[in-house]
Enzyme design. Structure first.
Site, PDB file in Angstrom:
ATOM      1  N   ASN A   9      29.352  64.076  52.931  1.00  0.00           N
ATOM      2  CA  ASN A   9      28.179  64.813  53.416  1.00  0.00           C
ATOM      3  C   ASN A   9      27.422  63.850  54.316  1.00  0.00           C
ATOM      4  O   ASN A   9      26.749  62.951  53.831  1.00  0.00           O
ATOM      5  CB  ASN A   9      27.321  65.259  52.227  1.00  0.00           C
ATOM      6  CG  ASN A   9      25.997  65.860  52.676  1.00  0.00           C
ATOM      7  OD1 ASN A   9      25.806  66.141  53.862  1.00  0.00           O
ATOM      8  ND2 ASN A   9      25.078  66.040  51.744  1.00  0.00           N
ATOM      9  N   LYS A  11      24.928  64.333  56.118  1.00  0.00           N
ATOM     10  CA  LYS A  11      23.486  64.606  56.217  1.00  0.00           C
ATOM     11  C   LYS A  11      23.066  64.549  57.700  1.00  0.00           C
ATOM     12  O   LYS A  11      23.862  64.899  58.557  1.00  0.00           O
ATOM     13  CB  LYS A  11      22.694  63.658  55.322  1.00  0.00           C
ATOM     14  CG  LYS A  11      23.241  63.663  53.881  1.00  0.00           C
ATOM     15  CD  LYS A  11      22.359  62.979  52.887  1.00  0.00           C
ATOM     16  CE  LYS A  11      23.017  63.026  51.511  1.00  0.00           C
ATOM     17  NZ  LYS A  11      22.189  62.482  50.444  1.00  0.00           N
ATOM     18  N   HIS A  94      22.117  71.921  48.335  1.00  0.00           N
ATOM     19  CA  HIS A  94      21.938  70.476  48.175  1.00  0.00           C
ATOM     20  C   HIS A  94      20.500  70.204  47.725  1.00  0.00           C
ATOM     21  O   HIS A  94      19.571  70.905  48.153  1.00  0.00           O
ATOM     22  CB  HIS A  94      22.238  69.748  49.493  1.00  0.00           C
ATOM     23  CG  HIS A  94      22.334  68.266  49.289  1.00  0.00           C
ATOM     24  ND1 HIS A  94      21.216  67.473  49.229  1.00  0.00           N
ATOM     25  CD2 HIS A  94      23.390  67.455  49.074  1.00  0.00           C
ATOM     26  CE1 HIS A  94      21.599  66.218  48.996  1.00  0.00           C
ATOM     27  NE2 HIS A  94      22.910  66.184  48.905  1.00  0.00           N
ATOM     28  N   GLU A  96      18.410  68.156  48.640  1.00  0.00           N
ATOM     29  CA  GLU A  96      17.463  67.952  49.742  1.00  0.00           C
ATOM     30  C   GLU A  96      17.015  69.290  50.333  1.00  0.00           C
ATOM     31  O   GLU A  96      15.867  69.444  50.738  1.00  0.00           O
ATOM     32  CB  GLU A  96      18.100  67.033  50.799  1.00  0.00           C
ATOM     33  CG  GLU A  96      18.175  65.599  50.286  1.00  0.00           C
ATOM     34  CD  GLU A  96      19.366  64.792  50.773  1.00  0.00           C
ATOM     35  OE1 GLU A  96      19.996  65.173  51.772  1.00  0.00           O
ATOM     36  OE2 GLU A  96      19.678  63.767  50.122  1.00  0.00           O
ATOM     37  N   GLU A 166      25.102  66.664  41.222  1.00  0.00           N
ATOM     38  CA  GLU A 166      24.435  65.543  41.880  1.00  0.00           C
ATOM     39  C   GLU A 166      23.073  65.313  41.229  1.00  0.00           C
ATOM     40  O   GLU A 166      22.095  65.998  41.572  1.00  0.00           O
ATOM     41  CB  GLU A 166      24.234  65.842  43.370  1.00  0.00           C
ATOM     42  CG  GLU A 166      25.518  66.080  44.126  1.00  0.00           C
ATOM     43  CD  GLU A 166      25.362  65.784  45.619  1.00  0.00           C
ATOM     44  OE1 GLU A 166      26.223  65.071  46.143  1.00  0.00           O
ATOM     45  OE2 GLU A 166      24.388  66.236  46.238  1.00  0.00           O
ATOM     46  N   GLY A 172      21.239  58.474  46.967  1.00  0.00           N
ATOM     47  CA  GLY A 172      20.699  57.539  47.945  1.00  0.00           C
ATOM     48  C   GLY A 172      19.860  56.429  47.331  1.00  0.00           C
ATOM     49  O   GLY A 172      19.156  55.716  48.039  1.00  0.00           O
ATOM     50  N   SER A 211      25.322  58.132  44.941  1.00  0.00           N
ATOM     51  CA  SER A 211      25.655  56.708  45.055  1.00  0.00           C
ATOM     52  C   SER A 211      27.079  56.399  44.621  1.00  0.00           C
ATOM     53  O   SER A 211      27.331  55.356  44.006  1.00  0.00           O
ATOM     54  CB  SER A 211      24.642  55.851  44.286  1.00  0.00           C
ATOM     55  OG  SER A 211      23.332  56.054  44.805  1.00  0.00           O
TER      56      SER A 211
HETATM   57  P1  13P Z   1      24.580  59.230  48.369  1.00  0.00           P
HETATM   58  O1  13P Z   1      26.086  59.049  48.198  1.00  0.00           O
HETATM   59  O2  13P Z   1      24.064  58.607  49.613  1.00  0.00           O
HETATM   60  O3  13P Z   1      23.836  58.853  47.127  1.00  0.00           O
HETATM   61  O4  13P Z   1      24.359  60.814  48.574  1.00  0.00           O
HETATM   62  C1  13P Z   1      24.945  61.702  47.694  1.00  0.00           C
HETATM   63  C2  13P Z   1      24.733  63.075  48.213  1.00  0.00           C
HETATM   64  O5  13P Z   1      23.630  63.574  48.272  1.00  0.00           O
HETATM   65  C3  13P Z   1      25.926  63.803  48.693  1.00  0.00           C
HETATM   66  O6  13P Z   1      25.628  65.143  48.943  1.00  0.00           O
END
Ligand code: 13P
Length: 249
Positions: A9, A11, A94, A96, A166, A172, A211
């Site tokens: 992903n 982003k 997601h 976010e 997640e 992150g 992560s």
């Molecule tokens: P990270 O791997 O940067 O923690 O992000 C995970 C994520 O949100 C994948 O959709």
């Protein structure tokens, strides 16, 4: 036996130039990868991604989808538009999108429906915040997020879907759920689905996200109910992403 899927992903990261280099690097290293692999790109790069991945065994998709198919929805991108660029996957719900863009469980369910309506595989994200984990309501939150989709589309819809657990506190942050913590929630999700339809539960791939890195991926994916990963930061570096793909067996 479920196949391992490792999905990136990206982003809101990258440029035309950096994405070209990233995909060249991933394609060059796919020789010893057995997992299914996919990348989810920003909308504006989908045409480039489609062209670059033509003839490869790397899947691709988008990070969001409109609930509606066309009309006066400024800024939205619909399922038929994603079909135009050959998308196979769409991330829906997601954390976010849920937290920064006020997406409710019902909105996510309608996006899940839109992806399926147009023949794409939704990657449905679920997961609890730190406060929710500390409040011991992780299972309640994940169940509520899943129930919204099952109520709208029925449990059989999960036959053509991927679920990504997640934990928001692990995204992150460099904090990863331990393999035991992640496995416990994955097992809960699978058992919840099995309570409605055992065959769907056995089939559906449940990815872990938060992560995940080359150094912790193998241990996570080795858990019985973890079928791969949804990768953020590490998906932006070809060698790191490939390292996770190889950890998938
Ligand atoms: P990270 O791997 O940067 O923690 O992000 C995970 C994520 O949100 C994948 O959709």
């Amino acid at each position: 036996m479920r196949q391992v899927l490792v999905a990136g992903n990206w982003k809101m990261n990258g440029s035309r130039e950096s994405i070209k280099g990233l995909l060249d690097g991933i394609k060059a290293g796919m020789g010893d990868v057995n997992a299914q692999v996919a990348v989810c790109a920003p909308y504006v790069y989908l045409a480039d991604v489609q062209a670059q991945l033509a003839g490869s065994n790397i899947g691709f998709g988008a990070q969001d989808i409109a609930t509606e198919d066309s009309g006066a929805y400024t800024g939205e991108v619909s399922g038929p538009m994603l079909n135009d660029f050959g998308c196979q996957y769409v991330i829906v719900g997601h954390s976010e999108r849920r937290s920064l863009f006020c997406e409710a469980d019902e909105d996510t369910a309608r996006k899940f429906a839109a992806a399926r309506r147009h023949g794409m595989t939704p990657i449905l994200c679920v997961g609890e915040s730190l406060a929710e984990r500390e409040g011991n309501v992780t299972e309640e939150v994940v169940a509520r997020q899943l129930d919204a989709v099952i109520a709208l589309e029925g449990v059989a819809a999960l036959n053509d879907a991927v679920i990504a657990y997640e934990p928001v506190w692990a995204i992150g942050t460099g904090l990863t759920a331990s393999p035991e913590q992640a496995q416990a929630v994955h097992a809960f999700i699978r058992a919840k689905i099995a309570g409605l339809d055992a065959a769907v539960a056995e089939k559906v791939q449940i990815l872990y996200g938060g992560s995940m890195k080359p150094g912790n991926a193998a241990e996570l994916i080795a858990q019985p109910d973890i079928d791969g990963g949804l990768i953020g930061g590490a998906a932006l570096v070809a060698d790191d992403f490939l390292g996770i793909c190889r950890a998938g067996g």
